[in-house]
Each structure stands twice: as C-alpha cells, then as structure tokens.
Design a protein around this motif. Sequence first.
Motif, PDB file in Angstrom:
ATOM      1  N   ALA A  75       4.574  -5.092   9.361  1.00  0.00           N
ATOM      2  CA  ALA A  75       4.463  -5.066   7.897  1.00  0.00           C
ATOM      3  C   ALA A  75       3.886  -3.732   7.449  1.00  0.00           C
ATOM      4  O   ALA A  75       3.014  -3.151   8.111  1.00  0.00           O
ATOM      5  N   ASN A  76       4.376  -3.254   6.310  1.00  0.00           N
ATOM      6  CA  ASN A  76       3.841  -2.057   5.658  1.00  0.00           C
ATOM      7  C   ASN A  76       2.968  -2.531   4.508  1.00  0.00           C
ATOM      8  O   ASN A  76       3.461  -2.989   3.481  1.00  0.00           O
ATOM      9  N   GLU A  77       1.665  -2.425   4.702  1.00  0.00           N
ATOM     10  CA  GLU A  77       0.668  -3.087   3.859  1.00  0.00           C
ATOM     11  C   GLU A  77       0.137  -2.167   2.769  1.00  0.00           C
ATOM     12  O   GLU A  77      -0.111  -0.978   3.007  1.00  0.00           O
ATOM     13  N   ASN A  78      -0.071  -2.721   1.584  1.00  0.00           N
ATOM     14  CA  ASN A  78      -0.546  -1.936   0.444  1.00  0.00           C
ATOM     15  C   ASN A  78      -1.533  -2.783  -0.353  1.00  0.00           C
ATOM     16  O   ASN A  78      -1.132  -3.606  -1.183  1.00  0.00           O
ATOM     17  N   TYR A  79      -2.845  -2.601  -0.064  1.00  0.00           N
ATOM     18  CA  TYR A  79      -3.853  -3.398  -0.770  1.00  0.00           C
ATOM     19  C   TYR A  79      -5.222  -2.769  -0.551  1.00  0.00           C
ATOM     20  O   TYR A  79      -5.385  -1.823   0.220  1.00  0.00           O
TER      21      TYR A  79
END
Length: 443
Positions: free
Chosen positions: A131-135
């Motif tokens: 997963a490419n995570e953005n948070y």
Amino acid sequence: MSPTTPQPVDLLIEARWVVPVEPHGVVLEDHAVAVAGDRIVALLPIADARAAYAPRERVELGEHALIPGLVNAHTHNPMTLLRGLADDLPLMVWLQQHIWPAEAKVIGPEFVRDGVELAVAEMIRGGTTCANENYFFPDAIGATYRKLGFRAVVGLPVIEFPTAWAKSQDEYFERAAEVHDVFRGDALVGTAFAPHAPYTVSDESFGRIRVLADQLDIPVHLHLHETAHEVEEEKKKSGLRPFQRLQKLGLVNDRLIAVHMTQLTDGEIAACAEAGVSVVHCPESNLKLASGFCPAERLRRAGVNLAIGTDGCASNNDLDMFGELRTAALLAKAVAQDAAAFDAAFALRAATLDGARALGLDARIGSIEPGKQADLAAVRLSDLETQPLYHVASQLAYATGRHQVSDVWIAGRRKLAARELVDLDVEAVLAKARAWRERIAAG
C-alpha cells in the motif's frame, strides 16, 4: 552436489495457472514458483520444478491462478475506522465539515495503529500486499506495517495548517526527516513525501520538498486535479492550473505520484508522459464523491505509467483492489467510448507492476520473476461465480471477487492460508474497530 540432486528451497507453489504480468498478457498453465527466503528463484513447469527442487513446504493450488500481490497505490488506511461515517456528500463538504472535524477529536498514534491493523487484515484477505500510505503520524503507521510484515510506502505529510502531527512548516519537515531515518533501508517499509494537495501546500513547502526528495531519493505523493473546483480556484489565485504551478516549481518529474487527475488537457497528459509522472486512478472514490473521470485510456495511450488505488475507506468504502481494477477498466471504456480500452491484461498490470513502478519498487515486486520478492496471491477460480472459465485474465478482471483469494505471501512469508489470516487476531481487530465506532459516534 550432483547435477541431478534437487536444490533445497523454502517453498514451492504449484498452480493451475500462473499470471506473471511480465511478459505482458501471458498466462502459464501448470507452472510452479520456487521461493528461497524472501525471493523467487524460479518459475517453471510443475514437472520440471519437482525434479529440480526439494522444498521445505509445498503448496498445491490445482484450481487457482497465482498472481503478483496487488499494489494499492493510494490509501489513507487509518481512515478505515471512518468507513461510512459521512456518505453521499461532495468532496469539500465531506472533507471540511465531516472528516476533518471527526479526525480532530480522535487522531493520534493509537487511532492510526488500530486503523492500519484493520486495513491490513482487509487488504491481505483481498490479495493486496503493498500500500502507498498517505496520513498523519507516519511513525506509528510505519511501525504498524513493520510489525505486521506488510509492505508499504509511508507518506511524510506536509500541509500548511497545524495538526496533531505538527504545528508549523518547520516541524512538518523536521518530523519527516526523523521518520525517514527510522525506516531508511527497511526491508518492507519505505517513505515518500506526501504534501496534501496544491490548495493546502505553499510554494515554499513545495520548493523544500523538491530539494529533499532528490536528496533522499524518495517519491512525492499528492492529490492533484481531483476536481474541477480545485483547478478553477487555483487559476483564480495564481493564474495557473495546479499542474502548471507544479511544473513551475520543478515537481513534474519521475518522482511525482499524482493521484486522481480527473481534469487534464492533452498538453498535461503529454507532459506527464515526457516527464515520467505516475498517475494513480481511484475510480470508485471519484465516482462516489462526484469528482470527475480520470482519462485513463488517454493516459495509457500516451505512455503514462498508470496505477490503481482505492483511496481511503471514508470515501470508497472498501480496500477491494479486485473491485477497483474492474471499475477502472469499465469506467475507462465508457469515458473513452471504446470497448477495447483498458483491457483485462492491462487492468491487472495497472494493479500490480505499474503500481510498483509508481512507488519505485518495480525492480522488487509487481511481477512473478526470478530475483523479485515473493509477494504473491492465489485466487481460486473454481467457484461458480467464475465458471465456466475461458480466459484467465478476463475472469480475474471482470468476474473475480476478493473472497476468492485463498492464500497470500509477502516477501515469502505466508500471510493468508486457506482464507485464514496467519498472524492477525481477527477478533481483537474487530473489537478495536467497534470500540472506535462507539467513541466516534458519541462525538
């Protein structure tokens, strides 16, 4: 050792079909994948594999297609805990009046950890291995992925207003450097800069990101041209379209992972192709928020690297990459008015190898090739929903449900065995999700 002595390996997976993705469009019948440690050492016919290798473990998948693990190229996985909280609303109303206020009340390392844990369980059961995570709180996010043995690129957030993660521009960058250092060289967890979007990030911050991304050799992952409103507001503010502004700032290059991209001119598509930009298509989130249609087939024809992402569960509402790649293919055909557009083999490639390429991981994952990491998913195709079977790729793209994923490996380690999660306590994950639901619903 004589030439006829079988070579010891850790794992031999024998499948009715293997879909390696590279070479493109190939389906191999009755083939096996040999794995030593975390790597694929061979892909060959089952009879040859049995003669050549002495596996510590043999897995026979007589009714399955073995595919590379799916790559979810844009996620906000802690938001799994906000699934269904504020549905049927346009983007800015959804974000500013519902999601951001809800997050402000609960966001922190514990919320992030439990949300990622729930997401990982869901993703593994759907055949997703990266997963490419953005948070926010990428330190807690990365630590959770590392603990669970899940592959991820963790975003280092930058936004112009104070949050629970950082209070000033300098603090965002200081904390980004700290998190990057923690995961530098990690076997499964990498980092990328994650400026939220042009409308929430200043030119000064973008300038710092451009320099640091080059120095640290990491991607830049942001929302771009998600809606027509975003484009019009930027034109009023700067006289430029957001993409033009990023060009001016030197960010349109092969590090850029541009998410959504529903509003594009022919010139912008050509510029993406020339610069090596990767575009992440999130069709279900874009449909649900009525954000617009990514011109996926025009991007593909222009030679732009095109990946697929689910976006977060607060706007999708799932992490189902089989559903997402099917929606991507169908929507691309309608938008292009071409039934041959975005075909089944390309949909599988966008959800695997091209997603890996967007993250800079295509030398390691995304296809079933000797030397690559053994990130693999087995899909049972004997179910009545996928019978009769004429073409494996078409069945995977247009008929398969995530419930048909039976087994998953990440870096050679079994994560799902006959639909059972190997090292996650499902009841504990569910109990935490219910507890967060009670807290968030109570306001």
